[in-house]
Enzyme design. Structure first.
Site, mmCIF file in Angstrom:
data_model
loop_
_atom_site.group_PDB
_atom_site.id
_atom_site.type_symbol
_atom_site.label_atom_id
_atom_site.label_comp_id
_atom_site.label_asym_id
_atom_site.label_seq_id
_atom_site.Cartn_x
_atom_site.Cartn_y
_atom_site.Cartn_z
ATOM 1 N N ARG A 228 0.888 -1.016 0.034
ATOM 2 C CA ARG A 228 -0.125 -0.071 0.106
ATOM 3 C C ARG A 228 0.887 1.120 0.081
ATOM 4 N NH1 ARG A 228 -3.786 -3.444 3.011
ATOM 5 N NH2 ARG A 228 -2.496 -3.064 5.059
ATOM 6 N N PHE A 244 -11.435 -5.729 -6.056
ATOM 7 C CA PHE A 244 -11.472 -6.334 -4.798
ATOM 8 C C PHE A 244 -11.054 -5.457 -3.708
ATOM 9 C CE2 PHE A 244 -10.613 -9.411 -8.277
ATOM 10 C CZ PHE A 244 -11.715 -10.247 -8.099
ATOM 11 N N ASP A 266 -15.930 -3.532 -5.032
ATOM 12 C CA ASP A 266 -15.981 -4.854 -4.239
ATOM 13 C C ASP A 266 -17.618 -5.389 -4.192
ATOM 14 O OD1 ASP A 266 -14.008 -6.250 -2.045
ATOM 15 O OD2 ASP A 266 -15.924 -6.484 -1.795
ATOM 16 N N ASP A 316 -6.553 -7.274 -6.384
ATOM 17 C CA ASP A 316 -5.919 -8.215 -5.092
ATOM 18 C C ASP A 316 -7.144 -8.967 -4.775
ATOM 19 O OD1 ASP A 316 -4.668 -8.977 -2.845
ATOM 20 O OD2 ASP A 316 -5.225 -7.274 -1.720
ATOM 21 N N CYS A 356 -2.857 -14.179 -2.786
ATOM 22 C CA CYS A 356 -2.766 -14.697 -1.410
ATOM 23 C C CYS A 356 -2.650 -16.205 -1.205
ATOM 24 C CB CYS A 356 -3.452 -14.040 -0.413
ATOM 25 S SG CYS A 356 -5.407 -14.376 -0.666
#
Length: 412
Positions: A228, A244, A266, A316, A356
């Site tokens: 970030r 996302f 989102d 992401d 992830c």
């Protein structure tokens, strides 16, 4: 080299049927049931010794139900897995954070204090948000350490800057959690959220809301903190599209970095509402931000059809490969996502993508970006490729712990 010595002979001994000494010496902390000669009838959480044909190898905690029968905690035959052991491991982890997390306790009050296997306490996660330590126990064996972990955190509470300990349940246990020590944090009015367990913490000076009771993971994705900051550093004067978006961490970072337009997408309405509040917390005008509650893939198609382009596109997503069996479909999903996202990047613009999933390694992940660029006839230059930050340490022989991938590219 691990300390050589005789076993304590006071713990149950589990014998290996496979030669794992080299892997365990190199740091792999897991022993599966099929690697044991016999599976004993012991309660979950029992401390055991692991032996092979050459004798003592390690000490760990036994799990009666899990395929992962033993997690290794120490290779030292003289060490006991007790409260003092846990306190020393937590203290060592904190001292490492002091050296590696920029502005710890000042401009950054959200960090991972203990990263389980990576900090020598398998199955124990401790995230700190200001005065609150949020604990997650991965599996019943790790959960047997709950009283010792709480007392160890209390022992060093002043050093860690915490006054509250909250256990966050794993997904299989249901939502929410429970207080283990202290009370909900008492904070200045401007730092309070909508309920006692939602409040503001700092990330490189950026004010963000965390909901430790209902939010994802322990409330926030702390592993993306440095990414970030990277987005914040490169967003000046850019239009940014964030898919996302969750509670808008990347969006707020981009806006604080000088982005002229930010779109946050989102499918979770509650997450988008928190993203709006995070924008306001940052002192930024809401009218320079666009918030979309919808499926990211659908919005990508609609935006591309309108011919809109952005200087920086960020995707992401949640894990597309929660299991090893899902890897093939996950690679297809990542490639499709990256194709559609690349369509939104203006010529010479930036593309940031993350994964992830521990089942998708860095090589596989980067190949999905390259294949997407090939299919869309785009050229790429990778500017930066990152894994987890320093407060999420991993072990050399434990690739399962290196789950995060983040890539920043220039698109031609």
């Amino acid at each position: 080299m691990p300390r050589v010595g005789k076993s304590s002979a006071s713990l149950p001994v589990l014998r290996l049927s496979r030669p794992l000494r080299s892997a365990i010496y190199r740091g792999h902390p897991w022993i599966y049931r099929q690697a044991l000669q016999t599976v004993p009838d012991l309660p979950t959480g029992t401390a055991v010794e692991i032996h092979d044909r050459d004798g003592f190898l390690a000490k760990g905690l036994f799990d009666r139900q899990s395929p992962l029968a033993v997690r290794v905690y120490t290779l030292d035959p003289a060490q006991s897995i007790d409260e003092n052991f846990i306190a020393l491991r937590l203290l060592s982890a904190y001292r490492c954070r002091l050296r590696t997390v920029c502005g710890l306790g000042k401009t950054t009050t959200g960090f991972r204090l203990c990263n389980g296997e990576g900090d020598g306490l398998p199955g124990v996660i401790v995230d700190v948000y200001g005065p609150v330590a949020v604990v997650v126990f991965d599996g019943d064996a790790a959960a047997s350490l709950r009283p010792s972990v709480v007392r160890a955190l209390q022992k060093h509470a002043e050093m860690f800057g915490i006054s509250t300990i909250y256990e966050r349940y794993q997904r299989r246990q249901g939502h929410g959690g429970k207080l283990l020590f202290g009370d909900p944090p008492v904070l200045p009015e401007n730092d309070r959220g909508l309920h006692p367990f939602e409040f503001v913490f700092l990330e490189h000076g950026m004010r963000l809301l965390v909901d430790i009771e209902h939010g994802q993971k322990t409330g926030m994705f702390l592993d993306q903190r440095e990414n970030r900051l990277l987005v914040r550093r490169c967003s000046n004067g850019l239009s940014v599209w964030n898919g996302f978006a969750y509670t808008g961490g990347f969006s707020v970072a981009a806006a604080l970095g000088g982005a002229t337009r930010v779109v946050s997408v989102d499918r979770a309405e509650a997450a988008i509402e928190t993203a709006k509040r995070n924008v306001q917390l940052a002192g930024l005008p809401l009218d320079q931000h666009e918030f979309v509650v919808d499926d990211v893939f659908s919005v990508l198609q609609q935006t591309q059809a309108r011919g809109e382009r952005f200087d920086l596109v960020i995707v992401d997503p949640p894990s597309f490969a929660p299991t090893a069996q899902a890897v093939s479909s996950a690679i297809s999903a990542y490639t499709k996502l990256h194709e559609q996202a690349l369509d939104l990047v203006a010529p010479g613009g930036l593309f940031a993508a993350a994964s992830c999933s521990s089942h998708i390694d860095e090589k596989m992940f980067l190949e999905t970006i390259c294949d997407a660029a090939l299919f869309r006839r785009k050229t790429l230059r990778f500017l930066e490729v990152h894994g987890q930050p320093a407060d999420h340490p991993t072990l050399p022989a434990f690739p399962e712990g290196r789950y995060l991938k983040f890539a920043l590219c220039v698109v031609g």
